[in-house]
Design an enzyme around this catalytic site. Structure first.
Site, PDB file in Angstrom:
ATOM      1  N   GLY A 164      31.874  14.945  12.597  1.00 19.65           N
ATOM      2  CA  GLY A 164      32.820  14.647  13.656  1.00 19.65           C
ATOM      3  C   GLY A 164      34.241  14.430  13.178  1.00 19.65           C
ATOM      4  N   LEU A 203      40.099  26.179   3.816  1.00 27.17           N
ATOM      5  CA  LEU A 203      40.377  27.523   4.325  1.00 27.17           C
ATOM      6  C   LEU A 203      41.471  27.453   5.381  1.00 27.17           C
ATOM      7  CD1 LEU A 203      36.673  28.742   4.635  1.00 27.17           C
ATOM      8  CD2 LEU A 203      38.262  29.121   2.753  1.00 27.17           C
ATOM      9  N   HIS A 235      38.227  18.177  15.525  1.00 32.91           N
ATOM     10  CA  HIS A 235      36.917  18.569  14.991  1.00 32.91           C
ATOM     11  C   HIS A 235      35.803  18.465  16.026  1.00 32.91           C
ATOM     12  CE1 HIS A 235      38.800  18.682  11.036  1.00 32.91           C
ATOM     13  NE2 HIS A 235      39.251  17.465  11.246  1.00 32.91           N
ATOM     14  N   GLU A 275      25.734  25.825  10.303  1.00 31.37           N
ATOM     15  CA  GLU A 275      27.139  26.007  10.650  1.00 31.37           C
ATOM     16  C   GLU A 275      27.937  26.523   9.455  1.00 31.37           C
ATOM     17  OE1 GLU A 275      28.887  22.913  12.898  1.00 31.37           O
ATOM     18  OE2 GLU A 275      27.165  22.720  14.216  1.00 31.37           O
ATOM     19  N   ARG A 291      18.790  19.485  15.140  1.00 28.59           N
ATOM     20  CA  ARG A 291      18.549  19.070  16.517  1.00 28.59           C
ATOM     21  C   ARG A 291      19.012  20.171  17.456  1.00 28.59           C
ATOM     22  NH1 ARG A 291      23.768  18.430  17.999  1.00 28.59           N
ATOM     23  NH2 ARG A 291      25.210  17.510  16.491  1.00 28.59           N
ATOM     24  N   VAL A 294      24.695  20.744  21.749  1.00 25.01           N
ATOM     25  CA  VAL A 294      25.287  20.679  23.087  1.00 25.01           C
ATOM     26  C   VAL A 294      25.443  22.084  23.664  1.00 25.01           C
ATOM     27  CG1 VAL A 294      27.317  19.964  24.414  1.00 25.01           C
ATOM     28  CG2 VAL A 294      26.517  18.550  22.513  1.00 25.01           C
ATOM     29  N   ARG A 337      32.983  22.557  27.906  1.00 28.99           N
ATOM     30  CA  ARG A 337      32.525  21.167  28.000  1.00 28.99           C
ATOM     31  C   ARG A 337      33.485  20.391  28.905  1.00 28.99           C
ATOM     32  NH1 ARG A 337      30.452  19.088  22.096  1.00 28.99           N
ATOM     33  NH2 ARG A 337      29.624  21.072  21.304  1.00 28.99           N
TER      34      ARG A 337
END
Length: 450
Positions: A164, A203, A235, A275, A291, A294, A337
């Site tokens: 996060g 990067l 983030h 990721e 998991r 979202v 979202r």
């Protein structure tokens, strides 16, 4: 198959899991804090149990209360959703010790991938490309300086135990390295009670690409394509889409099969997301989330595969019924979202929804647990819903998203809907021309450009 599942979460994800259970003929138990007594998942579940007062640590993170709820209702399994206890290896172990199934990966895999340093080492061993950087935690400023000189500035300091964006600092030159290390360690200690940090090559203009996987713990695993999550603020993901405008079919197949092969070797069980940062044709592993994500609905929209259904089937002991050749990608999907926040300052905006009208029509899905008259409590995440749109092409998807956003009405509170109405009409977004820094530049007045 399970007869009864306890859903250890709240909001839209609790309702999402509940719906999957109902379609499978499985009875549901909703848990809730006193602040969520009127929540939609509580109203629709077969049974409900109040597990504590509003603070999450006294309710949704209260393991003894969740165990008691399982015992009094006879729930055979717990679905943790995302957030809260979804990546808590100790919680999964406690459930296992009490004869309750955890709908997710093994505690060992949760713990392995929860440690970012060990996760990176494991990824490297499994043949997944990683960002150049330290092999483990940084023990001194001298070690950090040596590694930074080897990989070249700028470098990124990251918390080993977190996510996060907390405990994450950029050092653009050698003079800034010591301060970045100290600040990152302090933030990591405060956020995760662990000040271990590591160092990676920073990067400049990467995209955030993630690969969805499913495994059954027996050496069978498939990938379900990628999601592009590059539009982020601090983030935190804001907009996700699949397929990525930056990848072609060959790239997608190559990185997808690399990840699937790694999950087969690891004997990973359940849903997971690997990721990457992607820049100049190269993928660099950053972490694995053990998991449901979202943003999982966009994958469901283009594959037709119900990820929650698959999670439940696998946790019940079934082999993976999907082969890689069974996974077909059709069309394009985008998720926005929608948060109860000011669209400019992003300050939370809890309160009562005086009028609510979600969009509909062909290819439009809204995952939300709010309703007209519902009062959003100030104690939890500000996400109130996800607007997911599917089209045969990206252009059709964007046109449909514009229409759906214009239909969406949430009165009584502030939301981020105005931001999305602007983004979906921005030329860079229409062209798919953005990276992980684009939204921050846009919000600061730079219109996403350097």
């Amino acid at each position: 198959m399970f007869d009864k599942i306890l859903i250890a979460n709240r909001g839209e994800i609790a309702l999402r899991v509940l719906r999957a259970c109902k379609e499978l003929g499985i009875a549901t138990v909703a848990v809730h804090s006193t602040a969520d007594a009127d929540a939609m998942h509580v109203k629709l579940a077969d049974e409900s149990v109040c597990i504590g007062p509003p603070p999450a640590r006294e309710s949704y993170l209260n393991v003894p209360a969740l165990l008691a709820a399982c015992e009094i209702t006879g729930a055979e399994a717990v679905h943790p959703g995302y957030g809260f206890l979804s990546e808590n290896a100790r919680f999964a172990e406690i459930l296992r010790d009490h004869g309750v199934a955890f709908i997710g990966p093994s505690p060992e895999h949760i713990r392995l991938m929860g440690d970012k340093i060990e996760a990176k080492r494991t990824a490297k061993k499994l043949g997944i490309p990683v960002v150049p950087g330290s092999d483990g935690g940084i023990t001194s400023d001298q070690e950090a300086t040596r590694i930074a000189r080897e990989i070249g500035f700028p470098v990124l300091i990251k918390a080993a135990a977190g996510g996060g964006g907390r405990g994450m600092k950029v050092a653009r030159n050698e003079g800034a390295l010591s301060t970045a290390l100290s600040t990152a360690r302090s933030e990591a200690k405060a956020a995760f009670n662990d000040d271990a940090v590591y160092i990676e090559k920073y990067l400049g203009h990467p995209r955030h690409i993630e690969i969805q996987v499913l495994g059954d713990g027996r050496g069978n695993a498939v990938h379900l394509g990628e999601r592009d999550c590059s539009l982020q603020r601090r983030h935190q993901k804001v907009w996700e889409e699949t397929p990525s405008p930056a990848l072609n079919a060959e790239m997608r197949s190559r990185i997808g099969e690399t990840v699937a092969a790694a999950m087969r070797e690891l004997k990973y069980s359940g849903a997971g997301t690997v990721e990457f940062l992607y820049e100049d044709g190269e993928f660099y592993f950053i972490e694995m989330n053990t998991r449901l994500q979202v943003e999982h609905p966009v994958t469901e929209m283009i594959t037709g595969i119900d990820l929650v259904n698959e999670q439940i089937r696998i946790a019940a002991g079934n082999e993976l019924a999907i082969r890689q050749e069974d996974v077909l990608f059709e069309g394009h999907a985008i998720e926005c979202r929608v948060n109860a926040e000011n669209p400019r300052t992003f300050a939370p905006s809890p309160g009562r929804i005086s009028y609510y009208y979600p969009p509909g029509g062909l290819g439009v899905r809204v995952d939300s647990a709010v309703y007209q008259g519902y009062s959003i409590p100030p104690f939890y995440d500000s996400l109130i819903g996800k607007l997911i749109v599917h089209g045969k092409t990206r252009n059709e998807c964007l046109s449909r998203l514009r229409r759906a956003l214009d239909e969406y009405v949430v009165d009584g509170i502030e939301t981020t809907l105005p931001l999305f109405r602007a983004l979906v009409r921005h030329r860079d977004i229409i062209d798919g021309n953005y990276d992980i820094h684009w939204l921050e530049r846009y919000l600061s007045g730079g219109e996403g450009a350097e």
